[in-house]
Design a protein around this motif. Structure first.
Motif, mmCIF file in Angstrom:
data_model
loop_
_atom_site.group_PDB
_atom_site.id
_atom_site.type_symbol
_atom_site.label_atom_id
_atom_site.label_comp_id
_atom_site.label_asym_id
_atom_site.label_seq_id
_atom_site.Cartn_x
_atom_site.Cartn_y
_atom_site.Cartn_z
ATOM 1 N N MET A 90 0.857 -1.189 0.000
ATOM 2 C CA MET A 90 0.000 0.000 0.000
ATOM 3 C C MET A 90 0.891 1.235 0.000
ATOM 4 S SD MET A 90 -2.989 1.044 2.708
ATOM 5 C CE MET A 90 -3.930 -0.414 2.365
ATOM 6 N N SER A 91 0.684 2.143 -0.895
ATOM 7 C CA SER A 91 1.550 3.313 -1.017
ATOM 8 C C SER A 91 1.119 4.405 -0.058
ATOM 9 C CB SER A 91 1.486 3.844 -2.458
ATOM 10 O OG SER A 91 0.165 4.213 -2.779
ATOM 11 N N ALA A 92 2.006 5.391 0.092
ATOM 12 C CA ALA A 92 1.711 6.513 0.972
ATOM 13 C C ALA A 92 0.661 7.418 0.330
ATOM 14 C CB ALA A 92 2.988 7.304 1.234
ATOM 15 N N VAL A 93 0.044 8.248 1.147
ATOM 16 C CA VAL A 93 -0.859 9.274 0.632
ATOM 17 C C VAL A 93 -0.061 10.180 -0.297
ATOM 18 C CG1 VAL A 93 -2.283 11.240 1.269
ATOM 19 C CG2 VAL A 93 -2.323 9.171 2.668
ATOM 20 N N PRO A 94 -0.567 10.525 -1.492
ATOM 21 C CA PRO A 94 0.178 11.369 -2.421
ATOM 22 C C PRO A 94 0.705 12.635 -1.749
ATOM 23 C CG PRO A 94 -1.807 10.535 -3.473
ATOM 24 C CD PRO A 94 -1.881 10.135 -2.028
ATOM 25 N N ASN A 95 1.979 12.951 -2.043
ATOM 26 C CA ASN A 95 2.650 14.155 -1.547
ATOM 27 C C ASN A 95 2.890 14.153 -0.045
ATOM 28 O OD1 ASN A 95 2.605 15.290 -4.201
ATOM 29 N ND2 ASN A 95 0.470 15.894 -3.874
ATOM 30 N N GLU A 96 2.612 13.059 0.627
ATOM 31 C CA GLU A 96 2.866 12.962 2.052
ATOM 32 C C GLU A 96 4.079 12.076 2.291
ATOM 33 O OE1 GLU A 96 1.387 13.591 5.397
ATOM 34 O OE2 GLU A 96 0.773 15.391 4.337
ATOM 35 N N PRO A 97 5.135 12.567 2.916
ATOM 36 C CA PRO A 97 6.263 11.697 3.229
ATOM 37 C C PRO A 97 5.854 10.626 4.240
ATOM 38 C CG PRO A 97 6.522 13.840 4.284
ATOM 39 C CD PRO A 97 5.332 13.949 3.375
ATOM 40 N N VAL A 98 6.480 9.468 4.128
ATOM 41 C CA VAL A 98 6.115 8.365 5.021
ATOM 42 C C VAL A 98 6.715 8.548 6.414
ATOM 43 C CG1 VAL A 98 5.797 6.712 3.162
ATOM 44 C CG2 VAL A 98 8.070 6.950 4.216
ATOM 45 N N LEU A 99 7.687 9.460 6.528
ATOM 46 C CA LEU A 99 8.314 9.742 7.824
ATOM 47 C C LEU A 99 8.475 11.244 7.961
ATOM 48 C CD1 LEU A 99 9.707 8.463 10.377
ATOM 49 C CD2 LEU A 99 11.862 8.742 9.138
ATOM 50 N N ALA A 123 4.037 7.816 16.148
ATOM 51 C CA ALA A 123 3.291 7.444 14.947
ATOM 52 C C ALA A 123 1.957 8.158 14.910
ATOM 53 C CB ALA A 123 3.085 5.931 14.903
ATOM 54 N N LYS A 124 1.453 8.380 13.698
ATOM 55 C CA LYS A 124 0.120 8.940 13.495
ATOM 56 C C LYS A 124 -0.895 7.815 13.302
ATOM 57 C CE LYS A 124 1.015 13.458 11.381
ATOM 58 N NZ LYS A 124 0.686 14.317 10.207
ATOM 59 N N GLY A 125 -2.137 8.093 13.640
ATOM 60 C CA GLY A 125 -3.205 7.173 13.303
ATOM 61 C C GLY A 125 -3.580 6.201 14.405
ATOM 62 N N ARG A 126 -4.260 5.125 14.017
ATOM 63 C CA ARG A 126 -4.860 4.193 14.975
ATOM 64 C C ARG A 126 -3.899 3.134 15.485
ATOM 65 N NH1 ARG A 126 -8.433 0.924 12.961
ATOM 66 N NH2 ARG A 126 -7.875 1.241 10.772
ATOM 67 N N ALA A 127 -2.695 3.082 14.941
ATOM 68 C CA ALA A 127 -1.709 2.088 15.367
ATOM 69 C C ALA A 127 -0.334 2.727 15.427
ATOM 70 C CB ALA A 127 -1.689 0.901 14.415
ATOM 71 N N PHE A 128 0.497 2.224 16.327
ATOM 72 C CA PHE A 128 1.912 2.620 16.294
ATOM 73 C C PHE A 128 2.531 2.008 15.042
ATOM 74 C CE2 PHE A 128 6.385 1.734 17.254
ATOM 75 C CZ PHE A 128 6.828 3.016 17.548
ATOM 76 N N SER A 129 2.443 0.697 14.910
ATOM 77 C CA SER A 129 2.821 0.008 13.667
ATOM 78 C C SER A 129 2.355 -1.431 13.741
ATOM 79 C CB SER A 129 4.331 0.048 13.435
ATOM 80 O OG SER A 129 4.692 -0.741 12.307
ATOM 81 N N THR A 130 1.824 -1.913 12.635
ATOM 82 C CA THR A 130 1.367 -3.301 12.582
ATOM 83 C C THR A 130 2.392 -4.214 11.915
ATOM 84 O OG1 THR A 130 0.149 -2.747 10.559
ATOM 85 C CG2 THR A 130 -1.078 -2.729 12.641
ATOM 86 N N GLY A 131 3.629 -3.759 11.811
ATOM 87 C CA GLY A 131 4.688 -4.616 11.299
ATOM 88 C C GLY A 131 4.913 -4.449 9.819
ATOM 89 N N HIS A 132 5.496 -5.448 9.188
ATOM 90 C CA HIS A 132 5.781 -5.361 7.765
ATOM 91 C C HIS A 132 4.498 -5.187 6.963
ATOM 92 C CE1 HIS A 132 10.068 -6.054 7.752
ATOM 93 N NE2 HIS A 132 9.903 -7.013 8.638
ATOM 94 N N ASP A 133 4.625 -4.505 5.835
ATOM 95 C CA ASP A 133 3.495 -4.294 4.944
ATOM 96 C C ASP A 133 3.243 -5.599 4.191
ATOM 97 O OD1 ASP A 133 1.754 -3.588 2.865
ATOM 98 O OD2 ASP A 133 2.502 -1.523 2.846
ATOM 99 N N LEU A 134 2.235 -6.350 4.614
ATOM 100 C CA LEU A 134 2.001 -7.673 4.048
ATOM 101 C C LEU A 134 1.523 -7.607 2.599
ATOM 102 C CD1 LEU A 134 0.476 -9.628 7.071
ATOM 103 C CD2 LEU A 134 2.856 -9.478 6.306
ATOM 104 N N ARG A 135 0.933 -6.498 2.200
ATOM 105 C CA ARG A 135 0.577 -6.356 0.784
ATOM 106 C C ARG A 135 1.844 -6.269 -0.073
ATOM 107 N NH1 ARG A 135 -3.507 -3.671 3.485
ATOM 108 N NH2 ARG A 135 -5.631 -4.245 2.855
ATOM 109 N N GLU A 136 2.813 -5.532 0.406
ATOM 110 C CA GLU A 136 4.090 -5.438 -0.300
ATOM 111 C C GLU A 136 4.800 -6.791 -0.310
ATOM 112 O OE1 GLU A 136 7.397 -2.049 -0.170
ATOM 113 O OE2 GLU A 136 7.494 -3.327 1.620
#
Length: 264
Positions: free
Chosen positions: A1-10, A60-73
């Motif tokens: 899953m890609s990042a929101v357009p124009n939004e850096p991932v960090l 982290a932003k959002g509903r999770a700190f991190s759910t681990g590796h991006d399983l879609r990727e």
């Protein structure tokens, strides 16, 4: 899953001597994509050379700190070479946290699972919301959390780690504190304040002693107790010769105000 357009991932912002890194993939529960892993690595490389920064907060932003590796990727490619490269880059990034001169504090507001739990365990300290939860849950998707087992096992010990790894069950923040996965708890409304207070307290200490002491600690934790004492003895004997230590001890003995730290 890609990042929101124009939004850096960090994201990074600095508050005086404290750098705050923010995982910014809230739409993907801050899953550790290759792009985010590389962004974290690049920022840690910069911080390793930045003597103006005394402490780092990872949030982290959002509903999770991190759910681990991006399983879609992960699922998009089936070949060993791709998976091995991704995991190698992730492991190197985790090791960079330990090797930074600055202490790194994870600020965990919500769930941290699999490699997200690994990221918490890899940090030097962690302040968790009382509502945060933790799991090494790969096994429930058919995959034992091998790389997360490395820092998690070193945080909580063999039996507690294997309990988490073999069942994939979540633990709450109170259990995470008891077991040593996090170092402090705060109510959700006090999490920012508590984390910044800890970072500020660390940033106020002599920076050379913090950097060399952190490195010494991580080295001796991998040694026998005899080797650890030998290393720590050598470290402290040398540290006692430093300008900061001599000034600090003199101020304590003679009841003077704490000195300005000189070490860089």
């Amino acid at each position: 899953m890609s990042a929101v357009p124009n939004e850096p991932v960090l994201l990074r912002r600095d508050d005086g001597r404290i750098a705050i890194l923010t995982l910014n993939r809230p739409h993907a529960m801050n899953a550790l994509s290759g792009e985010l892993i590389d962004a974290l690595q690049a920022e840690f490389d910069r911080l390793a050379k930045d003597r103006a920064i005394r402490c780092v907060i990872l949030e982290a932003k959002g509903r999770a700190f991190s759910t681990g590796h991006d399983l879609r990727e992960v699922a998009a490619r089936k070949d060993y070479t791709f998976h091995h490269d991704l995991l190698t880059r992730c492991s190197a990034m985790m090791l960079s946290i330990q090797r930074l001169p600055q202490p790194v504090i994870a600020k965990v507001h919500a769930m941290a699972t699999a490699a997200g739990c690994q990221l918490v365990a890899a940090c030097d300290l962690a302040v968790a919301s009382s509502e945060a939860t933790f799991a090494t849950s790969g096994i429930t998707n058919g995959l034992f959390c091998g790389t997360p087992s490395v820092p998690v096992g070193r945080n909580v010990g063999k039996k507690r780690a294997l309990d988490m790894l073999l069942t994939g069950q979540f633990i709450d923040a109170t259990t995470a504190l008891r077991d040593g996965l996090v170092s402090r708890l705060a109510s959700p409304d006090k999490l920012d304040e508590a984390t910044m207070a800890l970072a500020t307290q660390i940033a106020d200490q002599p920076p050379q002693q913090i950097a060399s002491g952190k490195a010494m600690f991580h080295r001796h934790m991998e040694m026998s107790i005899e080797q650890a004492y030998a290393l720590a003895t050598e470290f402290m004997a040398g540290a006692l010769q430093s300008e900061d230590a001599q000034a600090g001890i003199d101020a304590f003995v003679n009841k003077r105000p704490k000195p300005e730290w000189k070490g860089k």
